[in-house]
Design an enzyme around this catalytic site. Structure first.
Site, short mmCIF file in Angstrom:
data_model
loop_
_atom_site.label_atom_id
_atom_site.label_comp_id
_atom_site.label_asym_id
_atom_site.label_seq_id
_atom_site.Cartn_x
_atom_site.Cartn_y
_atom_site.Cartn_z
N GLY A 1 -9.59 -4.49 1.81
CA GLY A 1 -9.03 -4.09 3.09
C GLY A 1 -9.48 -2.68 3.43
CG ASP A 2 -6.62 -0.30 5.51
OD1 ASP A 2 -6.22 -1.10 4.62
OD2 ASP A 2 -5.85 0.40 6.19
CB THR B 1 0.68 1.35 4.74
OG1 THR B 1 1.66 1.71 5.73
CG2 THR B 1 0.65 2.43 3.68
N GLY B 2 -0.80 -1.16 6.12
CA GLY B 2 -0.69 -2.24 7.10
C GLY B 2 -1.92 -3.12 7.12
CB THR C 1 -0.95 0.06 1.23
OG1 THR C 1 -1.65 -1.17 1.35
CG2 THR C 1 -1.93 1.19 1.14
N1 GLY Z 1 -3.74 -1.91 4.06
C1 GLY Z 1 -3.93 -2.60 2.86
C2 GLY Z 1 -4.77 -3.80 2.97
O1 GLY Z 1 -4.93 -4.37 4.03
O2 GLY Z 1 -5.29 -4.22 1.96
#
Ligand code: GLY
Length: 406
Positions: free
Chosen positions: A266-267, A287-288, A236
């Site tokens: 994801g987020d 990110t993460g 990310t």
């Molecule tokens: N932070 C990126 C994901 O979990 O897809």
């Protein structure tokens, strides 16, 4: 009852009344006053460093803050060597690259998002196109891809040969209960033998490395490929930009968790988790571990923390503590969570904060910054000491060698 157009509009546009008077247009209730003068500044995840100069030039020429932020994140999106974003991103469990992105444009207070998009490289720009060409905020899957094509984005194969081979390595190795991988007719095949428990992990890593080379992964990427199979990354990039007029925008884009279930978001495409911008206060992105960040609405939490008086550092640390709270501060679980926040306040104050120092000893999560002096990377401030993968059940691997362009 007869409702006339005039009568209906008359009630719809009534100004909200608050104690003490009418809320003035353009002000957010509870907004923190700017602490200083706004200035040109861009902050991004560490993988944005190489693209800050060109983005800052655009910003200082009077360019829009969202365009400047996109100028940063389209760098890794276009780069086939970056396997966490855009072209060359690691695919889902079926070997298909699916991308997510979201953005917020502060001056117009608009938001756009796309999730699980296939075959389109620059999903950051598609998220912006959602703002400009639809009345929606979020498009996903096939509909998002078709929208992108309608907007003139080319369809292309996003799976590079290296990412395909890393996926093959994962596919062959993550289960011993299927038919993937060489069968018993392969030269050199040996029947399974009992291995002492103390030797099992080392042997597994050795076999993965040898198989990576057999699959044609370049020897200099062998260790990196094995790490990606054992610890699927989330990659990310996020970027937030502020200009001297006080305009702010933010954007986040990703190929998401490697080897995820098809359709997993994801987020990064979730407004308020992967990115949130309110230029009355500031902008933040992440990110993460996407699943963990969604549960604390990380980026929104940080901006609201700043609205109520916290500094960028305090605001980011509080969001990390909320992730720790999700698991009742159970370190046996938290050691597998990785999270970094990039925080920019509307006066140019900023912070980068991480749950852990990085993935292995010797490396540190970083925030990339350009504020007119020079582009630079700074270590983030961490909540915990140590690395997110140094713990059991898997003994640590050798440090990852630098990838070209990293
Ligand atoms: N932070 C990126 C994901 O979990 O897809």
């Amino acid at each position: 009852m007869k409702i006339t157009r005039r009568g209906f509009l008359g009630s719809a546009v009534a100004a909200p009344i608050v104690a003490g008077g009418v809320v003035p247009a353009g002000s957010a209730a509870g907004a923190t006053a700017r602490r200083g003068t706004a200035r040109d500044i861009i902050v991004a995840a560490g993988n944005g460093l190489a693209y800050l100069d060109r983005a800052f030039e655009l910003l200082s020429r009077g360019g829009d803050t969202l365009d400047a932020a996109i100028e940063v994140v389209r760098g890794p999106e276009d780069d086939p060597e970056d396997d966490s974003v855009g072209l060359g991103g690691l695919p889902n469990e079926e070997g298909v690259v699916e991308l997510d992105a979201c953005c917020m444009h502060g001056p117009t207070r608009r938001a756009g998002s796309v999730g699980a998009v296939r075959n389109i490289k620059n999903v950051s720009k598609v998220a912006k196109a959602v703002i400009e060409h639809t009345g929606h905020v979020m498009l996903v899957g096939e509909g998002a891809e078709r929208f992108a094509v309608a907007m003139g984005f080319p369809r292309e194969n996003l799976l590079t040969e290296r990412s395909r081979k890393i996926w093959m390595l994962w596919k062959e190795s993550h289960s011993s209960n299927d038919w993937w991988g060489p069968g018993m007719s392969a030269p050199g095949w040996q029947p399974p033998r009992p291995v002492p428990a103390a030797r099992q992990w080392d042997l597994h890593v050795e076999r993965l490395y040898a198989r990576a080379l057999e699959l044609g992964i370049e020897p200099q990427f062998g260790t990196s490929a094995v790490r990606r199979v054992l610890f699927p990354p989330t990659g990310t990039i996020h970027c937030s930009a502020l200009n001297a007029r006080g305009d702010m925008s933010g954007i986040t884009t990703t190929s998401g968790l490697a080897f995820k279930l098809p359709g997993r978001c994801g987020d990064s495409p979730v407004i308020g988790a992967g990115c949130f911008t309110d230029q009355d206060v500031g902008s933040a992105g992440a990110t993460g571990s996407g699943e963990e960040n969604i549960k604390v609405a990380g980026a929104h939490t940080i901006v609201e923390n700043m609205r109520h008086g916290m500094s960028p550092l305090e605001a980011g640390m509080d969001a990390l503590k909320r992730i720790a709270r999700t698991y009742n501060n159970d370190m046996a679980r938290l050691k597998f969570v990785d999270m970094t926040y990039y925080v920019l306040r509307n006066d140019g104050a900023y912070a980068g904060v991480s749950l852990w120092e990085g993935y292995s000893p010797g490396e540190h999560h970083q925030i990339a910054v350009h504020d007119g002096t020079r582009a630079r990377a700074e270590d983030t401030v961490t909540l915990f000491k140590g690395w997110s993968e140094e713990f059991p059940p898997t003994p640590s691997l050798p440090p990852e060698p630098a990838w070209p362009g990293a």
